[in-house]
Design an enzyme around this catalytic site. Sequence first.
Site, PDB file in Angstrom:
ATOM      1  N   GLU A 264       0.826  -1.203   0.000  1.00 36.31           N
ATOM      2  CA  GLU A 264       0.000   0.000   0.000  1.00 36.31           C
ATOM      3  C   GLU A 264       0.866   1.261   0.000  1.00 36.31           C
ATOM      4  O   GLU A 264       0.560   2.240  -0.692  1.00 36.31           O
ATOM      5  CB  GLU A 264      -0.933  -0.014   1.220  1.00 36.31           C
ATOM      6  CG  GLU A 264      -1.979  -1.125   1.146  1.00 36.31           C
ATOM      7  CD  GLU A 264      -2.827  -1.191   2.399  1.00 36.31           C
ATOM      8  OE1 GLU A 264      -3.987  -0.745   2.345  1.00 36.31           O
ATOM      9  OE2 GLU A 264      -2.327  -1.682   3.431  1.00 36.31           O
TER      10      GLU A 264
ATOM     11  N   GLU B 103      -4.607  -9.124   4.441  1.00 36.19           N
ATOM     12  CA  GLU B 103      -5.442  -8.617   5.528  1.00 36.19           C
ATOM     13  C   GLU B 103      -6.775  -9.351   5.686  1.00 36.19           C
ATOM     14  O   GLU B 103      -7.211  -9.635   6.800  1.00 36.19           O
ATOM     15  CB  GLU B 103      -5.709  -7.111   5.335  1.00 36.19           C
ATOM     16  CG  GLU B 103      -4.524  -6.221   5.642  1.00 36.19           C
ATOM     17  CD  GLU B 103      -3.635  -5.970   4.440  1.00 36.19           C
ATOM     18  OE1 GLU B 103      -2.869  -4.992   4.461  1.00 36.19           O
ATOM     19  OE2 GLU B 103      -3.714  -6.748   3.467  1.00 36.19           O
TER      20      GLU B 103
END
Length: 208
Positions: free
Chosen positions: A83, A103
């Site tokens: 990210e 995640e």
Amino acid sequence: MAGELRDVADQLAAADNVRVVILTGTGRRAFCAGADLTEFGSAPSLVVARQVRWQRDVWSQMIGIDKPVIAAVHGYCIGSGLEIALLCDIRIAAEDTVFAMPEVGLGMIPAAGGTQTLPRNSRPSQALDLLLTGRRFSAEEALKMGLVTRISPANRLREDALEVACQLGDVDPGTISNLKRALREGCDMPLNDGLELETRLVILSSSN
């Protein structure tokens, strides 16, 4: 680390003598292996842990840097590591880099922009594949999907990143700033509005 990145982002935004930024990891193991899950586990709740991260808000600060930001990625680039890289303008990956967005398998939704930056750089269906399965993928696959922009031999990663930085350092900073603004703001506008923005920024660049 997020707090330190925020401080650095503030300094970079105000530093007139900085032309280009290179973001990379130290050591051989990883660019960034993701969030420290013990931080979440030791917090009063998952909600509180996430609130602390949002308050740091380093992600929007990185997007707002008006200088070119190069990510030189190597080793493991997992979760928040990917990210962070996706918030950079140019992403150069060592050929042995390993990527993943795990995640969802841990019962979480990415909180550093992954649900937005992944589909903006690849197709939404590819982003869903990576986010839902959490599977690991290679630098070559990342390049094909548009998640990295270049691949470099592992032993030349930093040299290649520095070469690109030197090229960008010769470009007028105002031109780069306006170009980044055109892409950052224009991509979410209707085409006509984006073209008007481009025209305004061309005039602004010419007058500087």
